[in-house]
Scaffold this motif. Structure first.
Motif, PDB file in Angstrom:
ATOM      1  N   THR A 159     -32.189 -66.875  41.672  1.00 33.49           N
ATOM      2  CA  THR A 159     -31.155 -67.111  42.683  1.00 33.49           C
ATOM      3  C   THR A 159     -31.297 -68.491  43.297  1.00 33.49           C
ATOM      4  OG1 THR A 159     -31.105 -64.747  43.190  1.00 33.49           O
ATOM      5  CG2 THR A 159     -30.151 -66.236  44.825  1.00 33.49           C
ATOM      6  N   ILE A 163     -28.684 -71.706  43.092  1.00 36.23           N
ATOM      7  CA  ILE A 163     -28.179 -72.407  44.279  1.00 36.23           C
ATOM      8  C   ILE A 163     -28.448 -73.900  44.176  1.00 36.23           C
ATOM      9  CG2 ILE A 163     -28.532 -72.701  46.767  1.00 36.23           C
ATOM     10  CD1 ILE A 163     -29.041 -69.664  46.907  1.00 36.23           C
ATOM     11  N   LEU A 175     -24.739 -68.884  36.339  1.00 38.29           N
ATOM     12  CA  LEU A 175     -24.256 -67.766  37.148  1.00 38.29           C
ATOM     13  C   LEU A 175     -23.995 -66.535  36.293  1.00 38.29           C
ATOM     14  CD1 LEU A 175     -21.806 -69.683  39.512  1.00 38.29           C
ATOM     15  CD2 LEU A 175     -24.120 -68.879  40.032  1.00 38.29           C
ATOM     16  N   THR A 197     -26.248 -65.983  46.882  1.00 38.74           N
ATOM     17  CA  THR A 197     -25.648 -66.850  45.865  1.00 38.74           C
ATOM     18  C   THR A 197     -24.273 -67.324  46.323  1.00 38.74           C
ATOM     19  OG1 THR A 197     -26.832 -65.651  44.131  1.00 38.74           O
ATOM     20  CG2 THR A 197     -24.995 -67.040  43.443  1.00 38.74           C
ATOM     21  N   TRP A 210     -18.484 -67.408  40.689  1.00 41.44           N
ATOM     22  CA  TRP A 210     -19.385 -66.329  41.077  1.00 41.44           C
ATOM     23  C   TRP A 210     -18.586 -65.115  41.555  1.00 41.44           C
ATOM     24  CZ3 TRP A 210     -23.749 -64.385  40.093  1.00 41.44           C
ATOM     25  CH2 TRP A 210     -24.390 -63.482  40.958  1.00 41.44           C
TER      26      TRP A 210
END
Length: 294
Positions: A159, A163, A175, A197, A210
């Protein structure tokens, strides 16, 4: 105003304190794995009216090397004031708690990361009184995780890596890997990852990617956050469909559109407003009739 990526880049360590031991390994620093971690107050304000606040502060316990403090700063851009505030944070925390202090700076672009990694020296030319060497995690040294099995091994690291790579041209694959890794994960574990996220991607184009993945790949999750993301995705889909429908109606009625008018329609993300325009277009003879009252 604090941005959502800023919050995600340090808050992930509050959610997963053990993440730092894996990040330090990625950064090439031999930090012993924690046996426990405790969140401490982040307010470093003195009695005088000067407010100083670190983003996240953790007390990390280790089995053999004793405890230390981990101060985490999320940095979105260069800020010359940090060359004064970061040494203050470290000195203040060391004085207040009597423990070793590590400063970790998390960034989302290489330029800021390179700036943050520069040693900060306080003293005179002939003698360095104090030196600060921040650890920096960013797109230049965090792994690009596109293997589902690797992501499942450490969802917190995956994660944070996603980012920090929010602007990577391959962020779609990153992703997609993370969402696939979450498919068989209990909802209680997946929920904070979905939230962090989304928060960490901010308003970048990757944020919509996402949301689309959550809406499709994680459709079986029923948490309020997942439902909110799916609702937003459906609203955006409705807006896009109505914009296309409006353009088709206007074309069928022979109403010419200037480039700026076409842009006004295609960039509108309000499904209700687009519906009003579409209803008016059914009887309009000019484009001004469509936008009456706007």
């Amino acid at each position: 105003m604090v941005s959502s990526p800023h919050e995600a880049m340090h808050r992930i360590f509050q959610e997963y304190p053990g993440l730092f031991s894996r990040v330090s390994e990625v950064l090439g620093v031999d930090i012993p794995p924690p046996t426990s971690a405790t969140a401490l107050p982040t307010d470093l304000t003195e009695a005088r009216p000067v407010e100083r606040r670190v983003d996240t502060l953790l007390r990390i316990e280790t089995e053999h090397d004793g405890p230390f403090l981990l101060a985490i700063e999320a940095q979105g851009k260069k800020d010359p004031r940090k060359t004064a505030s970061w040494p203050y944070y470290v000195s203040y925390l060391h004085n207040r708690y009597g423990l070793p202090v590590l400063l970790l700076v998390v960034c989302q672009d290489r330029t800021t990361a390179e700036w943050a990694a520069r040693p900060i020296s306080i003293g005179v030319r002939q003698w360095q009184t104090l030196a600060l060497n921040p650890l920096v995690a960013g797109p230049h040294n965090m792994p690009v995780i596109t293997d589902v099995a690797e992501a499942r091994k450490d969802l917190a690291l995956a994660t944070l890596a996603a980012i920090t790579h929010a602007d990577n041209p391959d962020v779609g694959a990153i992703l997609k890997t993370l969402s696939a890794a979450l498919r068989d994960t209990p909802e209680a574990i997946a929920d904070p990852i979905v939230e962090l996220t989304a928060q960490g991607l901010g308003n970048r184009p990757a944020a919509q990617q996402w949301r689309n993945l959550v809406a499709v790949d994680l459709s079986f999750y029923k948490s309020p956050l997942s439902e909110e993301i799916r609702d937003e995705g459906r609203a955006e889909g409705r807006a896009e469909g109505r914009a296309e429908g409006l353009l088709l109606v206007l074309e069928a009625r022979g109403i010419a559109l200037a480039d700026e008018t076409r842009e006004k329609i295609t960039s509108c993300d309000d499904p209700q407003l687009l519906r009003q325009w579409l209803n008016r277009a059914a009887t309009a003879t000019t484009i001004e009739d469509v936008f009456t009252g706007e």
